[in-house]
Write an enzyme that holds these catalytic residues in place. Sequence first.
Site, PDB file in Angstrom:
ATOM      1  N   ASP A 361     -39.342 -20.220 -20.401  1.00  0.00           N
ATOM      2  CA  ASP A 361     -40.529 -20.146 -21.082  1.00  0.00           C
ATOM      3  C   ASP A 361     -41.696 -19.667 -20.141  1.00  0.00           C
ATOM      4  O   ASP A 361     -41.833 -20.150 -19.034  1.00  0.00           O
ATOM      5  CB  ASP A 361     -40.882 -21.659 -21.514  1.00  0.00           C
ATOM      6  CG  ASP A 361     -42.496 -21.759 -22.286  1.00  0.00           C
ATOM      7  OD1 ASP A 361     -42.590 -21.117 -23.400  1.00  0.00           O
ATOM      8  OD2 ASP A 361     -43.206 -22.070 -21.892  1.00  0.00           O
ATOM      9  N   GLU A 397     -39.254 -15.017 -21.324  1.00  0.00           N
ATOM     10  CA  GLU A 397     -40.188 -15.103 -22.025  1.00  0.00           C
ATOM     11  C   GLU A 397     -41.153 -14.117 -21.213  1.00  0.00           C
ATOM     12  O   GLU A 397     -41.621 -14.721 -20.327  1.00  0.00           O
ATOM     13  CB  GLU A 397     -40.922 -16.183 -22.765  1.00  0.00           C
ATOM     14  CG  GLU A 397     -41.905 -15.830 -23.336  1.00  0.00           C
ATOM     15  CD  GLU A 397     -42.588 -17.438 -24.059  1.00  0.00           C
ATOM     16  OE1 GLU A 397     -42.822 -17.121 -25.203  1.00  0.00           O
ATOM     17  OE2 GLU A 397     -42.669 -18.052 -23.339  1.00  0.00           O
TER      18      GLU A 397
END
Length: 733
Positions: A361, A397
């Site tokens: 993330d 990401e």
Amino acid sequence: MNATPARRRPPRLGVHVTDEGVDVAVLASHATAVELCLFDGPADAPRERSITLHGPAHGVFSASVPGIRPGQRYGFRAHGPWKPEQGLRYNPAKLLVDPYARGLDGEVAYGPETYGHVVGPDLAGDPYGPADPRDSAGHVPYSVVVDTRALPGPDPAANRPWHPWSRTVVYEAHVRGLTQLHPGVPPRLRGTYAGLAHRAVIDHLLGLGVTAIELLPVHAFASEPHLVAKGLTNYWGYSTLGFFAPHAAYATRLAQDGGPAAVLDEVRAAVHTLHEAGIEVLLDVVYNHTCEGGLPGQHVAFRGLDNPLYYAHDGSVPAALADVTGTGNSLDFRRSEVTRLTLDSLRYWADVVGVDGFRFDLAVTLGRDAAGFNPHHPVLVAARTDPSLHALKLIAEPWDVGPGGWRTGQFGLPWGEWNDRFRNAARSFWLADPARAAHGLPGHRVRDLATRLSGSVDLFGHSDPPLARGPVASVNYVTAHDGFTLADLVAYDHKHNAANGEQNRDGSDDNRSWNHGLEGPVARDSPGADIVPLRRRSIRNLLATLVLAAGTPMITAGDEMGRTQRGNNNAYCQDNELSWVSWDLSTWRHDLLATARWLLTLRREHPALRTEHFYAGRPVLPGRREDLAWFDADGAPFDHARWHDPSVRTLQMVRTAAPPDVDTVLLVINGALDAVDVVLGDGHPGRWRLAWDSVWESPGDERAAAIANGLHAESGDPAVMEPLSMRVYVLES
């Protein structure tokens, strides 16, 4: 109880079981003393014993403590200066969670006791004010000693599925949400790790064609106080409390009652069972920030142990946090100790739990050094070279919200990356552009969609050596956990997030969706019912674009069955049926599932749809078709003018696999609001078999289509493409 200096130099951080007791080590480089606090007796009235650790040595306090056994509850109290204006926030009244704890017992409470500074009943206060004297024991989780010495990975490395990237299909799912409503999963297993590995779930994944399940965060996490005040929770879990402990609430009641060791056993058993079925397990991991929030936030672990070290600060006086994650804090990856924590956690989940990879993330935060994002940051280099990690799937990401935060395509070998440009191109071509065309406005040109269909070489072709990463580095997606579901993309022009309690201000406004004329659900007998078939066709167009494009497809759980969140595009705090996958399928949802299975079967059976290398536009053998060629509706090659003409909405893509494979596939795409006459093929003689048409409600309609139109056509034959439709033809040898 006496403690002696730790036997290991340097000691391993955390609490590790030995034959005599435990070795303890905790990082608190600015503290003057650290106590190990042991808790015995009933949970509602435990007895506390304290042991002063030795140190610091290089910022670490440690000891060897005899007589401590697995299952022991513990925490730390850190002594030192309370000088918040300097970033020093030591408050020994606060019991602190061990960042390396393998298990946690209890949950974070949300009263004033969990704050390091004085707050009122409304939890508001001056973060630069005096330290709060109230004891937080009983208001924060206890860390628990777990013996992992005899726990190698649940499977030998040779028994992992090891699917190559070219054959990987990722399925993003939430542990609770995937099975909470599944009628085939026993009630006691619904919403749990064990439920993930139930035969009914595995059969669905295998039947769909999934090779890897990517789980939203399963590291122990806590909800934000502002959500709790509204009666909501952090459902997604992007609010980490501990990077080693599994989130206990996802375990079965039996495992929770058995304690953290039993919870860990359940996680490992689920991974093993999925491996036996040939399914890889990837974890969505959140190393960029923690659950403690900004400076006014809670004081439960990292903030109390070493606030100036763990968290990035902006250099101002009084000390303020540098927030590049949008959560109030960011872990400081300029610090080697933060890199060490991250890599230790990754190794643990790879070696002991046995997972097959990670999706990071806001991965740009992990690569930030003093100069900004650095693709050669020690964390990123170590992740791809460490013996425990280098062969696993690593997915970034590739952005955060800090300066220079968008870095798609810049993570290098062997990383995969979420491709937001693919998402935007697919949504724009199939939804936003037709919506504009319906009002007489121009749309985007087809060249962006073509670039994404062919593997996004503009983003992922820059490597050393050039083109080495291949299209598989592009993790293609149309939807993800955040944003509209696939069904909602075609039913809503606007977000409907009132249930989140933020007056619909949260969530993205750049959805590139299209309600096809009416907002929200349309009743079967309503005057607007004629738009429903077109909505369903749009879903199929998006799904086919995702599955058949060059790259690695990622499907969001439930999209293959038309899951809706009723227009909520930020359901992070909705732990209810709004977010859970519904398995109660109507006829059209059954048909959509059949379509998804069929498209993934086509991908699996046709090498031309699974290239590992970027296209060159040259013949794969002398006299044979090019590996990639583009043609317009008339069968003429695309030229510069056509690529730049916004009125062109029809194109043909011919892809041919290199030897030893013999496979050629033709995709015909019509993004116009009107039917278009098309001349099939690419100028080479050949007989094409129609394999799929997005006009079909279900692949079962193939027989009806064959009767009406014939399944075969020769190169140069005319065909009629329905408005907003897509076809797949296979060249017959």
